[in-house]
Write a protein that holds these residues in place. Sequence first.
Motif, PDB file in Angstrom:
ATOM      1  N   SER A 298      44.431  39.608  45.993  1.00 26.91           N
ATOM      2  CA  SER A 298      43.276  39.339  44.331  1.00 26.91           C
ATOM      3  C   SER A 298      42.963  40.086  43.917  1.00 26.91           C
ATOM      4  O   SER A 298      42.175  41.276  44.678  1.00 26.91           O
ATOM      5  CB  SER A 298      42.790  37.927  44.350  1.00 26.91           C
ATOM      6  OG  SER A 298      41.408  38.348  45.309  1.00 26.91           O
TER       7      SER A 298
ATOM      8  N   ASP B 192      40.518  42.487  40.666  1.00 27.03           N
ATOM      9  CA  ASP B 192      38.745  41.692  39.747  1.00 27.03           C
ATOM     10  C   ASP B 192      39.673  42.359  38.445  1.00 27.03           C
ATOM     11  O   ASP B 192      39.632  43.680  38.484  1.00 27.03           O
ATOM     12  CB  ASP B 192      37.616  42.672  40.646  1.00 27.03           C
ATOM     13  CG  ASP B 192      36.438  42.262  38.499  1.00 27.03           C
ATOM     14  OD1 ASP B 192      37.305  41.748  38.391  1.00 27.03           O
ATOM     15  OD2 ASP B 192      35.998  43.329  38.281  1.00 27.03           O
ATOM     16  N   LYS B 193      40.916  41.373  37.504  1.00 30.08           N
ATOM     17  CA  LYS B 193      41.351  42.126  36.654  1.00 30.08           C
ATOM     18  C   LYS B 193      39.978  42.829  35.386  1.00 30.08           C
ATOM     19  O   LYS B 193      40.847  42.899  34.532  1.00 30.08           O
ATOM     20  CB  LYS B 193      41.808  40.123  35.839  1.00 30.08           C
ATOM     21  CG  LYS B 193      42.550  40.168  36.418  1.00 30.08           C
ATOM     22  CD  LYS B 193      43.772  38.545  35.641  1.00 30.08           C
ATOM     23  CE  LYS B 193      43.981  38.114  37.407  1.00 30.08           C
ATOM     24  NZ  LYS B 193      43.815  36.832  38.045  1.00 30.08           N
ATOM     25  N   GLU B 194      39.201  41.756  35.682  1.00 29.82           N
ATOM     26  CA  GLU B 194      37.909  42.511  34.043  1.00 29.82           C
ATOM     27  C   GLU B 194      37.802  44.087  34.194  1.00 29.82           C
ATOM     28  O   GLU B 194      37.764  44.686  33.344  1.00 29.82           O
ATOM     29  CB  GLU B 194      36.431  41.788  34.510  1.00 29.82           C
ATOM     30  CG  GLU B 194      36.429  40.444  34.216  1.00 29.82           C
ATOM     31  CD  GLU B 194      36.711  40.086  32.980  1.00 29.82           C
ATOM     32  OE1 GLU B 194      36.553  40.779  31.903  1.00 29.82           O
ATOM     33  OE2 GLU B 194      37.795  39.507  32.129  1.00 29.82           O
TER      34      GLU B 194
ATOM     35  N   LEU C 245      40.126  45.950  34.786  1.00 32.66           N
ATOM     36  CA  LEU C 245      41.002  46.508  34.923  1.00 32.66           C
ATOM     37  C   LEU C 245      40.743  47.600  33.113  1.00 32.66           C
ATOM     38  O   LEU C 245      41.154  48.077  32.407  1.00 32.66           O
ATOM     39  CB  LEU C 245      42.499  45.756  33.925  1.00 32.66           C
ATOM     40  CG  LEU C 245      42.879  45.643  35.823  1.00 32.66           C
ATOM     41  CD1 LEU C 245      43.983  45.018  35.568  1.00 32.66           C
ATOM     42  CD2 LEU C 245      42.949  47.144  36.453  1.00 32.66           C
ATOM     43  N   ASN C 246      38.889  46.768  32.451  1.00 34.75           N
ATOM     44  CA  ASN C 246      38.766  46.682  30.938  1.00 34.75           C
ATOM     45  C   ASN C 246      38.156  47.874  30.780  1.00 34.75           C
ATOM     46  O   ASN C 246      37.804  48.467  29.532  1.00 34.75           O
ATOM     47  CB  ASN C 246      37.947  45.465  30.178  1.00 34.75           C
ATOM     48  CG  ASN C 246      39.243  44.364  30.608  1.00 34.75           C
ATOM     49  OD1 ASN C 246      40.546  44.162  29.818  1.00 34.75           O
ATOM     50  ND2 ASN C 246      38.959  43.100  30.480  1.00 34.75           N
TER      51      ASN C 246
ATOM     52  N   ILE D  12      46.640  47.017  28.327  1.00 29.33           N
ATOM     53  CA  ILE D  12      47.235  46.677  29.659  1.00 29.33           C
ATOM     54  C   ILE D  12      47.631  45.209  29.533  1.00 29.33           C
ATOM     55  O   ILE D  12      47.707  44.463  28.980  1.00 29.33           O
ATOM     56  CB  ILE D  12      45.055  45.968  29.956  1.00 29.33           C
ATOM     57  CG1 ILE D  12      44.642  47.090  30.183  1.00 29.33           C
ATOM     58  CG2 ILE D  12      45.482  45.076  31.885  1.00 29.33           C
ATOM     59  CD1 ILE D  12      42.539  47.331  30.178  1.00 29.33           C
TER      60      ILE D  12
ATOM     61  N   VAL E 102      48.278  42.594  32.206  1.00 33.09           N
ATOM     62  CA  VAL E 102      48.457  41.824  33.609  1.00 33.09           C
ATOM     63  C   VAL E 102      49.546  40.308  34.312  1.00 33.09           C
ATOM     64  O   VAL E 102      49.566  39.790  33.302  1.00 33.09           O
ATOM     65  CB  VAL E 102      46.900  41.200  33.671  1.00 33.09           C
ATOM     66  CG1 VAL E 102      47.267  40.233  35.034  1.00 33.09           C
ATOM     67  CG2 VAL E 102      46.101  42.126  33.773  1.00 33.09           C
TER      68      VAL E 102
ATOM     69  N   ASP F 171      49.231  37.786  39.288  1.00 35.13           N
ATOM     70  CA  ASP F 171      47.945  37.529  40.200  1.00 35.13           C
ATOM     71  C   ASP F 171      48.106  38.562  41.635  1.00 35.13           C
ATOM     72  O   ASP F 171      47.230  39.256  41.854  1.00 35.13           O
ATOM     73  CB  ASP F 171      48.179  36.332  40.818  1.00 35.13           C
ATOM     74  CG  ASP F 171      47.290  35.638  40.592  1.00 35.13           C
ATOM     75  OD1 ASP F 171      46.597  35.780  39.252  1.00 35.13           O
ATOM     76  OD2 ASP F 171      47.607  34.330  40.693  1.00 35.13           O
TER      77      ASP F 171
ATOM     78  N   ALA G 292      49.518  44.350  37.764  1.00 32.99           N
ATOM     79  CA  ALA G 292      49.500  44.824  36.329  1.00 32.99           C
ATOM     80  C   ALA G 292      49.554  46.079  36.054  1.00 32.99           C
ATOM     81  O   ALA G 292      50.613  47.085  36.828  1.00 32.99           O
ATOM     82  CB  ALA G 292      47.393  45.252  36.622  1.00 32.99           C
TER      83      ALA G 292
END
Length: 312
Positions: free
Chosen positions: A245, A247-249, A251-252, A260, A262, A265, A268
């Motif tokens: 897994s 951290d999607k945040e 990526l920002n 971006i 996603v 899971d 990306a």
Amino acid sequence: MTKPKRMQNRVLNVKSIHKSFSSVTAVDDISFSVEQGDIFAFLGPNGAGKTTTLRILLDIIKADKGQIEWNLDGRVNQWPQANQIGYLPEERGLYLDVPILKSLVYLASIRGMDKKAAKKSALEWLERLGLADRAKEKLQVLSKGNQQKIQFVASILHKPAFAILDEPFSGLDPLNQEIFIDFIKEINKQGTTILLSAHQMQLVEKTAHKIFLINKGKALYNGELSGIYDTYGNHQVIELRFKSSFDKEALNTIKDVIHIDVVDDSLAKLTFDQHKDMKSILSALTVINSDFDISSYKPSLHDIYLNLVKTN
Ligand code: ATP
């Protein structure tokens, strides 16, 4: 080798059409034209206005405003003749309780085809589709995909000058989708101009000469397929496949990322300017703390489509 030039006779000209259904604006000032010999693809998300536009072209519903000019026989007409048009509707329109061959012959004959020729041609198509042994069965006993094949044959059996195919690949398995690409190209080569709508970008990429991208009733792109790569494909897509897994945040916070996506899971897709070099991309990616495999490629129609639809 230079590509053979397709004929440039305008057979359909659509000027500023609008259509609202009570509070919903389904089609909002759409203009486009189709040349003889085109395979012209209508693309757009659910509810974008594709089917509404196609129905307006066929006078199934009326536009609130705008103008449509058909020219399939050297004269400008507001509506085409039934024998000039083939229509594969989004909702299946054939008689479910009539034997397949009988239904196909009947439909071709009311569109001006001689019954004997219609029967011969229908049997040939059924043979090619692997459905010859089902000719006397009723449509309702066929699977969804096979019903779609019959629906397709019904729309083009009379060799129309212009075929409108609303989601022709719907319900077909991947192998049959590829076979249908060949059928569409074949009838196009034999002289049928094609206007189709579809959601499968990789199939559209293999089939269409021109595309019209519609979103919320408005045009986002209208032109040659190759042109959309020139206009919007000047990016590179970096694909990150995560092993666990992530951290999607985070990526920002990556520097200079344009878009971006996603996907799930573990996947990306990040869009960067085509000129950004890999060294600085890798350096920007150090804000991510998880392990990933990386690959890069030029954006496909699918990527461009997602970018355009999400940002408009
Ligand atoms: P999909 O890819 O899901 O088939 P589409 O691009 O073909 O979508 P349309 O069917 O043209 O979209 O619908 C455009 C909009 O118009 C949608 O918001 C839809 O709900 C609305 N709409 C279409 N037909 C009607 C109708 N007869 N009455 C009310 N609203 C309608």
